[in-house]
Scaffold this active site. Structure first.
Site, PDB file in Angstrom:
ATOM      1  N   SER A 292       0.751  -1.188   0.070  1.00  0.00           N
ATOM      2  CA  SER A 292       0.018  -0.119  -0.048  1.00  0.00           C
ATOM      3  C   SER A 292       1.123   1.176   0.313  1.00  0.00           C
ATOM      4  O   SER A 292       1.655   1.095   0.979  1.00  0.00           O
ATOM      5  CB  SER A 292      -1.057   0.029   1.218  1.00  0.00           C
ATOM      6  OG  SER A 292      -1.867   0.968   1.152  1.00  0.00           O
ATOM      7  N   GLU A 293       0.664   2.263  -1.125  1.00  0.00           N
ATOM      8  CA  GLU A 293       1.825   3.123  -1.049  1.00  0.00           C
ATOM      9  C   GLU A 293       1.743   3.935  -0.144  1.00  0.00           C
ATOM     10  O   GLU A 293       2.793   4.848  -0.092  1.00  0.00           O
ATOM     11  CB  GLU A 293       1.783   3.759  -2.745  1.00  0.00           C
ATOM     12  CG  GLU A 293       0.307   4.643  -2.858  1.00  0.00           C
ATOM     13  CD  GLU A 293      -0.579   3.691  -3.526  1.00  0.00           C
ATOM     14  OE1 GLU A 293      -0.621   2.503  -3.267  1.00  0.00           O
ATOM     15  OE2 GLU A 293      -1.399   4.172  -4.173  1.00  0.00           O
ATOM     16  N   ASN A 294       0.817   4.133   0.849  1.00  0.00           N
ATOM     17  CA  ASN A 294       1.194   5.098   1.894  1.00  0.00           C
ATOM     18  C   ASN A 294       2.218   4.633   3.034  1.00  0.00           C
ATOM     19  O   ASN A 294       2.365   5.372   3.947  1.00  0.00           O
ATOM     20  CB  ASN A 294      -0.362   5.364   2.644  1.00  0.00           C
ATOM     21  CG  ASN A 294      -0.943   4.043   3.177  1.00  0.00           C
ATOM     22  OD1 ASN A 294      -1.029   3.159   2.478  1.00  0.00           O
ATOM     23  ND2 ASN A 294      -1.326   4.262   4.346  1.00  0.00           N
TER      24      ASN A 294
END
Lengths: 219, 237
Positions: A45-47
């Site tokens: 998840s790119e966060n």
């Protein structure tokens, strides 16, 4: 013709054991539900998370633990947390094996548009431009035609681009298509009961189809 | 040890002036500096340029600063959850620069690492590339993107010590460490402030050298944007 879950099921077949995978919002998120048990993958998840787990049980939501869609999630044994720069560092450095994302338009050259409708929708590109510019393997999950019945597989994108010459495979409710290096959509599989002519009529970009295009097997 | 502690949010932000550029940490509403945002609203400082991944929601986060029209320009990657933002943008009241999320993070990183610019493939061939230098390395095109310059970075951490060292919790880390490195002056609000020496040096995410002011915040709401849950199976506990 497939529903959204059918598209997700078909895409899940592209995922191989040991893959690190980034799933976009919408149909791509559903793909996680159809990964076979014997296949071990890690969702990014790119966060800032590797090893995204399922939604928490009711009452166990943690506001500090969300995915890129801002949904409450969980970690898994082996998960890791990092900052946004490292997250996109691993994307840029092609450590993520597969990216699956939605699109408004895809062109026969592999261009993609999915972030802006001028004058109407200006939500922003989020991480999509970084992902499509760097990922070595991108699958687009989308409907073949838009709500107005117009093809989303075009000779050229009409909307502002997210990335150029980056998409190699598209899975829709009608078909699996590869984008050829020299340009054009190559029909690989048909959805059950859908004819090549039907797909041809729904595809505005150049479509190449062999005499016998197999039906998808999504079970 | 140098002591970075200030009394609270009002003191921490007291010299932020009209027209200055702020970085604000957080992803969505996760890991945002709630106390400093409230203090900025109270201070009435205006014409701010805000560098933040998102613009909050209508009634929380940076959305609060938009409601009061204190923001002149936003530099963000995704602003989809804020109706007031979209209204101000489409009406031309608010200036907005939308940039790729990785570019945003790495322009912060470059500032904190003392590098003037980065090269990234994100946005090549799109409107993001307009007016930017393109360089080709090993057959692939990259855009040159400059390091950010921000007067203040305002971040939120889980724990901090009096020397300004910071530890973040879970995915509320997000942009906070890279923005903490990038401000000319960096303000950190933390859930728990301890004496120098109480945190294991091996566990520090942001070394205190990057942090100029630190305080323990209070009344964290930590609003959840998308509450998603699954049901326990029948028979389980």
């Amino acid at each position: 013709m497939l529903d959204k879950n059918g598209i997700a099921k078909r895409i899940a077949k592209e995922i191989k054991d040991g893959y690190y995978v980034n799933l976009g919002i919408g149909i791509p998120t559903l793909v996680a539900n159809y990964i076979p048990n014997e296949i071990n993958i890690v969702l990014q998840s790119e966060n800032g998370l590797l090893g995204m787990g399922p939604f928490p049980f009711e009452g166990e939501e943690d506001p500090d633990l969300i995915n890129a869609g801002k949904q409450t999630i969980t970690t898994l044994p082996g998960s890791s947390i990092f900052d946004s720069a490292m997250s996109f560092g691993m994307i840029r450095a092609q450590k993520i094996d597969l990216t699956i994302l939605g699109a408004m338009e895809v062109s026969e050259n592999g261009d993609i548009a999915n972030w802006k409708i001028p004058g109407k929708m200006v939500k922003g590109m989020g991480g999509a431009m970084d992902l499509v510019a760097s990922a070595k393997n991108i699958i687009v999950a989308m409907q073949h035609v838009n709500k107005a019945g117009e093809s989303k597989l075009l000779p050229n994108c009409t909307l502002p681009l997210t990335g150029i010459k980056c998409i190699k495979k598209v899975v829709t409710e009608l078909a699996v298509l590869d984008i050829l290096p020299e340009g054009g959509f190559k029909l690989i599989e048909r959805a059950p009961g859908v004819s090549v002519d039907f797909i041809r009529n729904a595809t505005l970009g150049k479509l190449y189809a062999d005499d016998n295009v197999p039906e998808m097997n999504i079970e | 040890m140098i002591n970075k502690v200030v009394a609270g949010a009002d003191e921490a932000i007291k010299d932020i002036c009209d027209g200055q550029t702020l970085m604000l940490g957080g992803f969505g509403l996760c890991g945002i500096p709630e106390n400093c945002i409230a203090a900025l609203v109270k201070s009435g400082v205006k014409n701010l340029t805000c560098i933040a991944n998102n613009a909050g929601v209508d009634d929380f986060g940076i959305g609060l600063l938009l409601q009061t029209r204190q923001v002149k320009k936003m530099i963000s990657s995704y602003v989809g959850e804020n109706v007031e933002f979209e209204r101000q943008l489409l009406s031309g009241e608010l200036e907005v620069e939308l940039i790729p999320q990785g570019t945003l993070a790495t322009r912060c990183l470059a500032a904190g690492y003392g590098m003037p610019a980065i090269f990234t493939p994100a946005g090549v061939g799109t409107e993001v590339a307009e007016g930017k230098e393109v360089r080709n390395f090993n057959g692939k095109d990259y855009l040159m993107e400059y390091a950010f310059e921000a007067d203040f970075a305002v971040v939120k951490a889980w724990k901090g010590d009096t020397a300004g060292n910071l530890i973040f919790r879970s995915t509320s880390r997000n942009f906070n460490p890279v923005m903490a490195m990038a401000g000319k002056t960096t303000i950190a609000e933390v859930e728990e402030l301890v004496e120098a020496g109480q945190l294991d040096p091996d566990h520090i995410h942001t070394p205190g050298v990057y942090v100029h002011r630190i305080f323990q915040g209070n009344n964290y709401e930590k609003r959840i944007e998308q509450r998603t849950v699954r049901q326990k199976e029948v028979g389980s506990h």
